[in-house]
Design a protein around this motif. Structure first.
Motif, PDB file in Angstrom:
ATOM      1  N   GLN A 179       0.865  -1.233   0.207  1.00 62.56           N
ATOM      2  CA  GLN A 179      -0.087   0.163   0.238  1.00 62.56           C
ATOM      3  C   GLN A 179       0.810   1.383  -0.142  1.00 62.56           C
ATOM      4  OE1 GLN A 179      -2.751  -0.244   3.352  1.00 62.56           O
ATOM      5  NE2 GLN A 179      -3.185  -2.484   2.983  1.00 62.56           N
ATOM      6  N   GLU A 180       0.395   2.244  -0.592  1.00 58.10           N
ATOM      7  CA  GLU A 180       0.767   3.582  -0.381  1.00 58.10           C
ATOM      8  C   GLU A 180       1.242   4.057   1.038  1.00 58.10           C
ATOM      9  OE1 GLU A 180       0.896   7.915  -2.747  1.00 58.10           O
ATOM     10  OE2 GLU A 180      -0.869   6.831  -2.611  1.00 58.10           O
ATOM     11  N   GLY A 181       2.436   4.382   1.077  1.00 57.01           N
ATOM     12  CA  GLY A 181       3.016   4.611   2.773  1.00 57.01           C
ATOM     13  C   GLY A 181       3.681   3.771   3.421  1.00 57.01           C
ATOM     14  N   ARG A 250       4.958  -7.274   3.409  1.00 60.66           N
ATOM     15  CA  ARG A 250       4.423  -7.583   1.975  1.00 60.66           C
ATOM     16  C   ARG A 250       5.324  -8.289   1.016  1.00 60.66           C
ATOM     17  NH1 ARG A 250      -0.227  -4.658   4.339  1.00 60.66           N
ATOM     18  NH2 ARG A 250       0.010  -2.464   4.755  1.00 60.66           N
ATOM     19  N   GLY A 251       6.376  -7.862   1.253  1.00 61.61           N
ATOM     20  CA  GLY A 251       7.336  -8.380  -0.064  1.00 61.61           C
ATOM     21  C   GLY A 251       8.820  -7.912   0.404  1.00 61.61           C
ATOM     22  N   ALA A 315       6.745  -3.299   4.157  1.00 68.58           N
ATOM     23  CA  ALA A 315       6.172  -3.837   5.390  1.00 68.58           C
ATOM     24  C   ALA A 315       5.491  -2.429   5.838  1.00 68.58           C
ATOM     25  CB  ALA A 315       6.819  -4.264   6.335  1.00 68.58           C
ATOM     26  N   PRO A 316       4.400  -2.484   6.607  1.00 69.79           N
ATOM     27  CA  PRO A 316       3.719  -1.285   7.284  1.00 69.79           C
ATOM     28  C   PRO A 316       4.629  -0.659   8.086  1.00 69.79           C
ATOM     29  CG  PRO A 316       2.446  -3.051   7.363  1.00 69.79           C
ATOM     30  CD  PRO A 316       3.624  -3.530   6.949  1.00 69.79           C
ATOM     31  N   ALA A 317       4.576   0.906   8.322  1.00 69.61           N
ATOM     32  CA  ALA A 317       5.400   1.675   9.301  1.00 69.61           C
ATOM     33  C   ALA A 317       5.223   0.859  10.664  1.00 69.61           C
ATOM     34  CB  ALA A 317       4.747   2.915   9.342  1.00 69.61           C
ATOM     35  N   GLU A 334      15.083   2.203   8.227  1.00 69.55           N
ATOM     36  CA  GLU A 334      14.024   2.646   7.551  1.00 69.55           C
ATOM     37  C   GLU A 334      14.657   3.590   6.250  1.00 69.55           C
ATOM     38  OE1 GLU A 334      10.949   4.817   9.805  1.00 69.55           O
ATOM     39  OE2 GLU A 334      10.722   3.076  10.964  1.00 69.55           O
ATOM     40  N   ILE A 335      14.603   2.905   5.179  1.00 74.97           N
ATOM     41  CA  ILE A 335      15.553   3.497   4.063  1.00 74.97           C
ATOM     42  C   ILE A 335      14.368   4.324   3.080  1.00 74.97           C
ATOM     43  CG2 ILE A 335      17.495   2.187   4.402  1.00 74.97           C
ATOM     44  CD1 ILE A 335      16.541   0.645   1.704  1.00 74.97           C
TER      45      ILE A 335
END
Length: 351
Positions: A179-181, A250-251, A315-317, A334-335
């Motif tokens: 997802q975006e974000g 997610r991937g 992955a999500p934040a 976090e890049i």
């Protein structure tokens, strides 16, 4: 009339006894990777592996396979005379490619082509492979050693690995739920890994005229051999820890040839891109040295080399702490962020 000269296989360049000795030396290293699922030993015409336990509990088991080599890193291996790391490289490079898809690697096979069989060299390579397989829970079930003096120049060799694994179809990681974000997390590499070696060798040994045991000031007291031959990071076990812990990944992209620029988009849905902040992690000194020697721009460096990031996770934040725990001892940063503003990877320098 003089008696004709006797010509045998050894005189043609192939030493059968040396090959037999190499096999004898391999056996103890290969055996330590075997579980009860391995039904054949060295010497069989094919490897036998029971899938009963491997697919137990999987609703829709999917077999996942991959093959790769280590590129011209073999040249530096020969220069330094250090072969064990090459076996580790091979397993980590190939097994990592299916681990990022969510697969559990099960078996590994290798092909080694070499000018001349020297049992101690073959043993060192296989020892490295078996150690890496044992670390990742993979069975080293067989391989092929081909002595071909007409194909490989003296001292030359090449290695190729083949891995097979399994994953439940519903647990395949392909980035489709991104997802975006979402955050792009980067996992630390151990250096060059197994990509970009043609350029690295040209810069270090042709342009700079270094010897493999030199200790350039930029490497902070380490020799080129130590830095260059650091094995490709073996991410299989930490990936399994993260997935088995149920982290909502997610991937994942294994950062190999093409770097972050070309590999990250492979796990992004169509229409998605990523902004990667190049200031968000610290690359090893070898990359700055290479960039200086070749006066290479940042885009090219990130397209050829992994630049200190061996794995990208989508992955999500809010998962940095949990991912750091799963991937220890490798650092996680976090890049970047996933965006729909553009496709592909955009390198940025955020404050």
């Amino acid at each position: 009339m003089s008696k004709p000269e006797t010509i045998d296989y050894k005189s043609a360049g192939v030493d059968i006894e040396a090959g037999n000795e190499a096999v004898r030396r391999m056996k103890q290293h290969v055996a330590k990777t075997h579980t009860s699922a391995v039904l054949s030993g060295l010497g069989a015409f094919g490897s036998l592996f029971s899938l009963k336990d491997a697919v137990a509990g999987l609703a829709d088991p999917v077999m996942v396979q991959s093959t790769d080599g280590v590129g011209t890193k073999t040249k530096v291996t020969v220069m330094a005379g250090r072969y064990e790391e090459l076996g580790r490289d091979l397993v980590a490079a190939v097994a990592g490619d299916i681990a990022v898809m969510g697969a559990r690697p099960l078996t590994f096979l290798d092909y080694l082509g070499i000018h001349k069989v020297e049992p101690e060299i073959i043993e060192a390579i296989v020892r490295g492979m078996s150690d890496a397989c044992a670390e990742a829970g993979i069975a080293l079930v067989g391989g092929e050693t081909a002595e071909m003096p007409a194909v490989y120049a003296p001292g030359e060799l090449d290695v190729v690995g083949f891995v097979t694994g399994v994953v439940d179809r519903e647990k395949l990681l392909d980035g489709s739920t991104t997802q975006e974000g979402d955050v792009v997390y980067g996992v630390e590499s151990t250096g060059l890994h197994t990509n970009g070696w043609s350029l690295a060798r040209k810069l270090l040994f042709q342009v700079a005229k270094h010897k493999v045991d030199d200790t350039p000031a930029e490497l902070e007291g380490k020799s080129l051999a130590d830095v260059l031959l650091a094995p490709h990071a073996n991410y299989v076990k930490p990936i399994r820890r993260a997935l088995d812990a149920g982290l909502p990944i997610r991937g994942m992209a294994h950062i190999t040839g093409g770097g972050l620029v070309e590999n990250t988009p492979r796990v992004l849905p169509e229409g998605f891109g990523a902004d990667i902040d190049v200031r968000s992690w610290a690359a090893q000194p070898i990359f700055a040295l290479l960039q200086k020697l070749g006066n290479i721009d940042a885009e090219e460096m990130h397209r050829v080399f992994n630049m200190g990031v061996g794995l990208a996770i989508i992955a999500p934040a809010g998962l940095l702490e949990e991912l750091s725990t799963a991937f220890a001892p490798f650092r996680v940063w976090e890049i970047g962020k996933v965006t729909r503003a553009h496709a592909g990877v955009k390198l940025v320098e955020a404050e």
